[in-house]
Design an enzyme around this catalytic site. Structure first.
Site, PDB file in Angstrom:
ATOM      1  N   GLU A  13       0.884  -1.182   0.000  1.00  0.00           N
ATOM      2  CA  GLU A  13       0.000   0.000   0.000  1.00  0.00           C
ATOM      3  C   GLU A  13       0.908   1.214   0.000  1.00  0.00           C
ATOM      4  O   GLU A  13       1.521   1.536   1.023  1.00  0.00           O
ATOM      5  CB  GLU A  13      -0.905  -0.019   1.237  1.00  0.00           C
ATOM      6  N   CYS A  47      -2.614   8.942   2.610  1.00  0.00           N
ATOM      7  CA  CYS A  47      -2.246   8.479   1.269  1.00  0.00           C
ATOM      8  C   CYS A  47      -3.314   8.882   0.264  1.00  0.00           C
ATOM      9  O   CYS A  47      -3.039   9.034  -0.913  1.00  0.00           O
ATOM     10  CB  CYS A  47      -2.058   6.977   1.281  1.00  0.00           C
TER      11      CYS A  47
END
Ligand code: NAD
Length: 541
Positions: A260, A294
């Site tokens: 990720e 993010c």
């Protein structure tokens, strides 16, 4: 050593740290600082590479009994862990806020609440999601065969998270791994080590059997030791550069990894959007967690015609935000996590300035606060050829560019090495869907922004350099198991036509398989029955 005296409910943590500290080399520790005040939050001994290996060995042993527990038994521990979290919600939020700099309220809304939802969902639904499933095998079924898929846990899952959601990301991944029958070793970020230990404490208080969840504290070296210990899977959250190192190291043991990674997430606002809502969403999406998500809005593209109004609303809303230390309930924008991160923001803002963009508000460290505070910054006249529109900033900046047509918006949004999330704002739902499907990103929202990591039921992950694999949802659960295909021949009376010995009759039959059976059509396959019988007779002799 009482490491977390500011956090009254951390008694187990303190006892544990006392015990660990006695064994550990006292000089070999991480000091956790509050980025808003510079005050020490606590100290944690670093787990040596040997101790990481031992932890993984202990987790392997614990796996032998844990994998035999039923889904219902596992769910009891996860639901107890939920209760533990709820019973000390404010203390946990303060700990997260102290180590990361984010507002205390945001620690509740963006970490604790979503992970509580994820815990209940996977506690209640993992059995159903991993139920053995029959698979349609076409014409093979006519031959009396059947196929079923059963899901086995992997063993030990190593979790290496970033610091920006230090509680919800590793805890959610750990809970999913446990529900799937794995045991877990977490290497928390070195910036948030106490939040990592808190996760271990929660599971301990929930009565989880020993060594099913362990914490290995330290920086990159400790993470590398976890990868080298060859767990069944590595779940990594962090930068592209570290993701590449982990993928390379994991390849030595053929350990599979979920990565990720970063994002440069675009928000597209069409002229027909509700501009008041879009402005509010842009401000929250860009400045929540000081832009250190993010999935933060890192680029805003507004359609010409709506640009002036949207920009004015965004600037107004941004100027109203209160920036302060995270423990105050009135703080909307807290501190940044580290000097390294704030330096990247300064560099990018300078890049925008030098390239001709206009800093409308912010654009500097907050002069009235002592810690690592960067003011929420709105930038106009941005364009994709500026370096800061391509590299991940991970800070409180909102650069705004304009576009003319739908095609332009899609092209500008996709002009990035990243593809984590995106959002599209329009009152025309058909257009919203159409544009969303053309954006190269793992999650795309229409008239929503940023929060889909909080929906544990849905898959999370990126396209392009934003990652590989998925966490959350059924797809994320599938990363934590290995499927096993069980194939049964219920009428095992005759040899298979493809067995040995081969012969001219066999080759003729194989041609029939290629020409007729492989069409998937019963009618076509019927044409090769005489040849098939001839071949069986030949084998049966
Ligand atoms: P980072 O890559 O510096 O560190 C991440 C973790 O990896 C830390 O725990 C670190 O100690 C560990 N690590 C460092 N070197 C290692 C090595 N060689 N082997 C094993 N482990 C190692 O990232 P960061 O600065 O902590 O996090 C910021 C990044 O995380 C941003 O790019 C952000 O976009 C990304 N992020 C992505 C998601 C997502 O879901 N896609 C979520 C949160 C953060």
């Amino acid at each position: 050593m009482n490491i977390v005296t500011n956090f009254p409910f951390c008694d187990i943590l303190n006892q544990k740290m006392d015990a660990v500290a006695k064994e550990a080399d006292q000089t070999n520790e991480i000091v956790s600082y509050n980025p808003a005040t510079g005050a020490e939050v606590g100290r944690v001994p670093i787990t040596s590479p040997e101790d990481v290996r031992t932890a993984v060995e202990r987790a392997r042993t614990a796996f032998q009994s844990w994998k035999k527990t039923s889904f219902a038994e596992r769910a009891v521990y996860i639901m107890k862990a939920r209760e533990m979290i709820l019973s000390q919600i404010d203390e946990i939020a303060h700990l997260i806020s102290a180590e990361s700099g984010k507002p205390f309220g945001e620690a509740i809304s963006m970490e604790i609440a979503p992970v509580l939802d994820l815990l209940q969902y996977f506690a209640r639904n993992t059995e159903k999601l991993l139920r053995p499933a029959r698979v349609g095998i076409g014409l093979y079924a006519l031959l009396g065969r059947s196929s079923r898929i059963v899901y086995h846990p992997l063993g030990v899952v190593g979790i290496i998270p970033a610091w920006n959601y230090p509680f919800s990301i590793p805890l959610g991944e750990a809970a999913m791994a446990l529900m799937a029958g794995n045991t877990v070793v977490i290497k928390p970020s070195e910036l948030t080590p106490l939040t990592g230990l808190k996760i271990e404490e929660i599971f301990e208080k929930a009565g989880l059997p020993a060594n099913c969840v362990q914490i290995a504290s330290g920086a990159g070296e400790t993470g590398a030791a976890l990868v080298d210990a060859a767990p069944g899977k590595i779940m990594f959250t962090g930068s592209v550069a570290t993701g590449k190192k982990i993928a390379t190291a994991a390849a030595q043991n053929l350990t599979s990894v979920v990565l990720e990674l970063g994002g440069k997430d675009p928000m597209i606002v069409f002229a027909d959007a509700n501009l008041e809502l879009a402005a509010g969403a842009a401000v929250w999406g860009a400045f929540c967690n000081s832009g250190q998500s993010c999935s933060s809005v890192e680029r805003l593209y507004v359609q010409e015609g709506a640009a002036e109004e949207l920009t004015r609303k965004i600037i107004e809303k941004t100027r109203q935000l209160k920036q302060d230390t995270g423990y105050k309930e009135t703080t909307s924008v807290g501190a940044m996590s580290s000097e390294r991160q704030i330096a990247i923001v300064e560099d990018h803002v300078e890049d925008f300035r030098a390239a001709g963009a206009k800093i409308e508000t912010g654009g500097r460290r907050n002069p009235s606060l002592e810690g690592l505070f960067y003011e929420p910054t709105v930038i106009t006249n941005a364009s994709n050829d500026m370096r800061a529109m391509q590299e991940e900033t991970f800070g409180p900046t909102l650069p705004i560019a304009t576009f003319a047509t739908e095609e332009d918006a899609i092209r500008l949004a996709n002009d990035s090495e990243f593809g984590l999330t995106a959002s599209v704002w329009t009152r025309d739902h058909a257009k919203g869907q159409r544009v969303a499907e053309q954006i190269e990103a793992g999650s795309v929202c229409v008239n929503e922004v940023l929060y889909t990591h909080g929906i544990g039921q849905t898959p999370w992950g990126g396209f392009k350099n934003s990652g590989r694999g998925r966490t959350h949802g059924r797809e994320g659960l599938m990363e934590l198991v290995q499927p096993q295909h069980i194939h049964v021949n219920r009428i095992a009376l005759l040899p298979d036509a493809w067995w040995m010995p081969y012969s001219p009759t066999a080759v003729m039959t194989f041609r029939g398989f290629a020409r007729y059976f492989a069409t998937g059509s019963v009618l076509q396959t019927a044409r090769m029955l005489p040849q098939l019988l001839k071949r069986i007779k030949e084998l049966w002799k």
